[in-house]
Motif scaffolding. Structure first.
Motif, PDB file in Angstrom:
ATOM      1  N   ILE A  67       0.852  -1.175  -0.067  1.00  0.00           N
ATOM      2  CA  ILE A  67      -0.007  -0.040   0.043  1.00  0.00           C
ATOM      3  C   ILE A  67       1.025   1.302   0.017  1.00  0.00           C
ATOM      4  N   ASN A  68       2.033   1.365   0.689  1.00  0.00           N
ATOM      5  CA  ASN A  68       2.880   2.409   1.078  1.00  0.00           C
ATOM      6  C   ASN A  68       3.617   2.607  -0.440  1.00  0.00           C
ATOM      7  N   GLU A  69       3.826   1.668  -1.261  1.00  0.00           N
ATOM      8  CA  GLU A  69       4.470   1.670  -2.425  1.00  0.00           C
ATOM      9  C   GLU A  69       3.590   2.229  -3.597  1.00  0.00           C
ATOM     10  N   ARG A  70       2.425   2.021  -3.456  1.00  0.00           N
ATOM     11  CA  ARG A  70       1.498   2.360  -4.258  1.00  0.00           C
ATOM     12  C   ARG A  70       1.272   3.918  -4.127  1.00  0.00           C
ATOM     13  N   LEU A  71       1.093   4.280  -2.727  1.00  0.00           N
ATOM     14  CA  LEU A  71       0.961   5.721  -2.403  1.00  0.00           C
ATOM     15  C   LEU A  71       2.078   6.548  -2.745  1.00  0.00           C
ATOM     16  N   GLU A  72       3.391   6.173  -2.717  1.00  0.00           N
ATOM     17  CA  GLU A  72       4.511   6.750  -3.090  1.00  0.00           C
ATOM     18  C   GLU A  72       4.432   6.823  -4.708  1.00  0.00           C
ATOM     19  N   SER A  73       3.893   5.756  -5.623  1.00  0.00           N
ATOM     20  CA  SER A  73       3.832   5.978  -6.800  1.00  0.00           C
ATOM     21  C   SER A  73       2.717   6.981  -7.220  1.00  0.00           C
ATOM     22  N   ILE A  74       1.752   6.980  -6.421  1.00  0.00           N
ATOM     23  CA  ILE A  74       0.804   8.225  -6.693  1.00  0.00           C
ATOM     24  C   ILE A  74       1.511   9.504  -6.419  1.00  0.00           C
ATOM     25  N   VAL A  75       2.306   9.530  -5.410  1.00  0.00           N
ATOM     26  CA  VAL A  75       2.881  10.757  -5.353  1.00  0.00           C
ATOM     27  C   VAL A  75       3.780  11.435  -6.531  1.00  0.00           C
ATOM     28  N   ASP A  76       4.510  10.470  -6.835  1.00  0.00           N
ATOM     29  CA  ASP A  76       5.503  10.670  -8.214  1.00  0.00           C
ATOM     30  C   ASP A  76       4.510  11.152  -9.381  1.00  0.00           C
ATOM     31  N   SER A  77       3.198  10.498  -9.766  1.00  0.00           N
ATOM     32  CA  SER A  77       2.541  10.670 -10.765  1.00  0.00           C
ATOM     33  C   SER A  77       1.732  12.265 -10.573  1.00  0.00           C
ATOM     34  N   ILE A  78       1.703  12.504  -9.223  1.00  0.00           N
ATOM     35  CA  ILE A  78       1.062  13.798  -9.066  1.00  0.00           C
ATOM     36  C   ILE A  78       2.312  14.832  -9.350  1.00  0.00           C
ATOM     37  N   ARG A  79       3.286  14.522  -8.814  1.00  0.00           N
ATOM     38  CA  ARG A  79       4.646  15.629  -9.110  1.00  0.00           C
ATOM     39  C   ARG A  79       4.676  15.792 -10.627  1.00  0.00           C
ATOM     40  N   GLN A  80       4.757  14.675 -11.146  1.00  0.00           N
ATOM     41  CA  GLN A  80       5.240  14.848 -12.842  1.00  0.00           C
ATOM     42  C   GLN A  80       3.873  15.461 -13.380  1.00  0.00           C
ATOM     43  N   THR A  81       2.587  15.255 -12.835  1.00  0.00           N
ATOM     44  CA  THR A  81       1.466  15.831 -13.613  1.00  0.00           C
ATOM     45  C   THR A  81       1.462  17.358 -13.505  1.00  0.00           C
ATOM     46  N   LEU A  82       1.508  17.800 -12.033  1.00  0.00           N
ATOM     47  CA  LEU A  82       1.321  19.039 -11.901  1.00  0.00           C
ATOM     48  C   LEU A  82       2.431  19.876 -12.754  1.00  0.00           C
ATOM     49  N   ARG A  83       3.741  19.480 -12.641  1.00  0.00           N
ATOM     50  CA  ARG A  83       4.986  20.199 -13.075  1.00  0.00           C
ATOM     51  C   ARG A  83       4.593  20.279 -14.815  1.00  0.00           C
ATOM     52  N   SER A  84       4.124  19.158 -15.438  1.00  0.00           N
ATOM     53  CA  SER A  84       3.875  19.253 -16.773  1.00  0.00           C
ATOM     54  C   SER A  84       2.713  20.234 -17.217  1.00  0.00           C
ATOM     55  N   GLU A  85       1.949  20.368 -16.306  1.00  0.00           N
ATOM     56  CA  GLU A  85       0.818  21.502 -16.503  1.00  0.00           C
ATOM     57  C   GLU A  85       1.013  22.765 -15.933  1.00  0.00           C
ATOM     58  N   TYR A 113      -7.818  19.307  -9.656  1.00  0.00           N
ATOM     59  CA  TYR A 113      -8.510  18.390  -9.132  1.00  0.00           C
ATOM     60  C   TYR A 113      -8.950  17.360 -10.403  1.00  0.00           C
ATOM     61  N   ASP A 114      -9.510  17.886 -11.399  1.00  0.00           N
ATOM     62  CA  ASP A 114      -9.670  17.017 -12.616  1.00  0.00           C
ATOM     63  C   ASP A 114      -8.779  16.137 -13.188  1.00  0.00           C
ATOM     64  N   LEU A 115      -7.375  16.727 -13.041  1.00  0.00           N
ATOM     65  CA  LEU A 115      -6.236  15.950 -13.369  1.00  0.00           C
ATOM     66  C   LEU A 115      -5.866  14.628 -12.731  1.00  0.00           C
ATOM     67  N   LEU A 116      -5.875  15.257 -11.135  1.00  0.00           N
ATOM     68  CA  LEU A 116      -5.524  14.188 -10.233  1.00  0.00           C
ATOM     69  C   LEU A 116      -6.591  13.012 -10.166  1.00  0.00           C
ATOM     70  N   ARG A 117      -7.660  13.181 -10.549  1.00  0.00           N
ATOM     71  CA  ARG A 117      -8.901  12.215 -10.319  1.00  0.00           C
ATOM     72  C   ARG A 117      -8.569  11.021 -11.263  1.00  0.00           C
ATOM     73  N   LYS A 118      -7.718  11.207 -12.296  1.00  0.00           N
ATOM     74  CA  LYS A 118      -7.522  10.268 -13.258  1.00  0.00           C
ATOM     75  C   LYS A 118      -6.211   9.566 -13.103  1.00  0.00           C
ATOM     76  N   ILE A 119      -5.490  10.052 -12.164  1.00  0.00           N
ATOM     77  CA  ILE A 119      -4.262   9.197 -11.911  1.00  0.00           C
ATOM     78  C   ILE A 119      -4.257   7.758 -11.530  1.00  0.00           C
ATOM     79  N   ASP A 120      -5.277   7.389 -10.476  1.00  0.00           N
ATOM     80  CA  ASP A 120      -5.257   5.976 -10.190  1.00  0.00           C
ATOM     81  C   ASP A 120      -6.741   5.820 -10.074  1.00  0.00           C
ATOM     82  N   THR A 121      -7.315   4.394 -10.755  1.00  0.00           N
ATOM     83  CA  THR A 121      -8.601   4.083 -10.880  1.00  0.00           C
ATOM     84  C   THR A 121      -9.238   3.562  -9.455  1.00  0.00           C
TER      85      THR A 121
END
Length: 519
Positions: A67-85, A113-121
């Motif tokens: 679970i912790n690793e999946r949360l860490e993966s979400i953190v990385d995805s959020i960082r990349q998504t917000l930086r790219s936008e 909010y709209d972007l982060l909702r799509k990060i993980d199903t």
């Protein structure tokens, strides 16, 4: 009744001979059976931990790590998504099993909010005044934990099989525990050493902009982590958090030698080889860190593109360490660490006593049945006793061929089968007696007895077989051992009672042509 098809005779004789052949190795010691020619049956019945002695381990899967690793993966995805936008944020991290981030500009909150909702199903996203929180759903958490345990069981099985350990019993216990029984293993230290390593290997680029002084001062930029050097844990190496290639893409790993030093060669699958080739092509003259269980075991400089999908891990390995590492990588990485909750060594003394008690019970039961059948049915009782002996032989042969583990409850199942094995013959013989009293001749009485009893025999045995199947399906450990021997005993007793006994009666009728039956 007098006619018994030749193909049926051939089947009965063949089954009985094969039963003798496959049961015979159990009368020999293991060294003798291992030296038999390959074309001869050489498998013996596998004895369980309670009979043979060995090691008992109870492990717990730390599924929260997944679970912790999946949360860490979400953190990385959020960082990349917000930086790219180009969305400005602060406070990105994990708190109380959820990922949260504060969006600085109010006019960008809805877009974020709209972007982060799509990060993980498998997550729920909540916006509270610009603070966006992402939590995994209860269903996703349960699924991740269940998957971690199931995958751990498979990896544990592969690792133990690689060591050559025979007849291990590996099964799930409860929601997050794994029970391992290793018959004949008195010192499980090697197995524990292999199971204690997660063996999670990843490839990361080294961050050359971070100096050793920065690491000591704790000046680690976002997206970078400092990992200890496996050769010197006091030294840390800064690597990019992003995993360039994951070790789960490995399809083979073997110990070998390079410049007279033990090394480990590895080979990726097609996708892994493609990614590895791209990484090495784009980062020539940069260091690529090979990370195993959170430690950098090697960080070689990329001299040029590596396009073959294979490579070599170097390090100050001993031969044993190279063998262990290659075994771990071949078997695959555990999704989560395993903790040993219970360790027990069972001496063979209990097993010897149990086997001896089982032998005594079996012999007493067998003699009792033999005497009863002969006293009650005379010649026909002898035929039933011969069938009973072959029934026991066929049970031993089936257990040997299937390599089913025989436990103390399994012995109880065999003893029970001995008593039940003659039930079918008793039903048939009593029916024949009844027909004889009604005035039928020997052939007619025997023919009618078999025809009228067969339905009752099948019904009785099928219902018991269903019970055995259910015990095996829903039971565990000792219950399964009992169910296996009971089910095998039912099948073999039906064959011997109906086919073998009938063949003997037919042969007697043809040879003697009796005018009356003494039954």
């Amino acid at each position: 009744m007098v006619y018994f098809a030749k193909w049926k005779i051939a089947i009965v004789v063949a089954v009985c001979l094969l039963g003798v052949a496959f049961a015979a190795p159990n009368l020999l010691d293991r060294n003798t059976t291992e030296n038999l020619p390959g074309w001869l049956p050489n498998q013996q019945i596998s004895l369980g931990l309670d009979l043979r002695g060995g090691s008992h381990l109870l492990l717990e899967v730390e599924a929260q790590t997944v679970i912790n690793e999946r949360l860490e993966s979400i953190v990385d995805s959020i960082r990349q998504t917000l930086r790219s936008e180009r969305i400005r944020y602060t406070g990105l991290g994990i708190r109380d099993s959820q990922v949260s981030v504060q969006i600085k500009k109010p006019d960008q909150v809805q877009q974020a909010y709209d972007l982060l909702r799509k990060i993980d199903t498998g997550t729920e996203t909540i916006n509270e005044n610009g603070k966006i929180s992402i939590t995994m759903t209860e269903e996703a958490v349960l699924k991740a934990k269940r998957s971690a345990v199931e995958q751990s069981i498979e990896i544990v099985r592969r690792r133990i099989d690689e060591t050559g350990t025979k007849e291990p019993n590996i099964q799930r216990q409860g929601d997050d525990r794994i029970l391992i029984q290793l018959p004949g293993i008195d010192n499980p230290e090697d197995v524990k050493r292999l199971l204690g390593k997660t063996a999670k290997m990843t490839f990361h680029l080294v961050n050359h902009t971070v100096t050793p002084e920065d690491i000591l001062a704790g000046r680690i930029p976002p997206g970078t982590i400092a990992l200890p050097d496996a050769e010197n844990e006091n030294t840390k190496i800064a690597v990019r958090r992003k995993v360039e290639v994951s070790g789960d893409m490995l399809i083979d790993s073997q110990p070998t030698f390079q410049d007279a030093q033990p090394v480990v060669s590895f080979t990726f699958n097609a996708l892994g080889g493609k990614k590895f080739g791209q990484v090495t092509s784009k980062n020539v003259n940069r260091r690529l860190a090979i990370v195993l269980d959170g430690k950098v075991i090697s960080a070689p400089n990329i001299q040029g593109p590596i396009l073959g999908g294979s490579g070599i891990i170097t390090g100050r390995f001993s031969v044993q360490e190279a063998n262990d590492l290659s075994l771990l990588l071949r078997a695959g990485a555990l999704p989560a660490p395993l903790v040993i909750l219970e360790e027990r060594t069972v001496g063979p003394g209990l097993g010897a006593d149990s086997i001896e008690a089982g032998k005594v019970a079996s012999v007493i039961g067998l003699l009792g049945v033999i005497i009863f059948m002969v006293a009650s049915y005379g010649r026909f009782g002898i035929y039933a006793d011969i069938a009973l002996m072959f029934n026991i032989i066929l049970i031993g042969a089936a257990l040997s061929v299937l390599q089913a583990t025989l436990t103390l409850p399994g012995i109880a199942g065999i003893v029970l089968t001995i008593g039940m094995a003659v039930d079918a013959n008793v039903l048939i013989f009593e029916r024949i007696r009844e027909e004889t009293r009604n005035g039928l001749g020997p052939i007619a009485a025997i023919d009618s007895g078999y025809k009228r009893a067969i339905k009752t025999i099948v019904d009785a045995n099928v219902t018991t077989l269903i019970a055995a199947v259910l015990l095996y399906q829903f039971g565990s450990g000792p219950v399964r051992g009992f169910a296996v021997t009971l089910a095998i005993g039912i099948l073999t007793s039906m064959f011997t009672a109906i086919m073998l006994t009938r063949l003997q009666v037919v042969v007697w009728l043809r040879r003697t042509k009796p005018k009356t039956l003494e039954l």
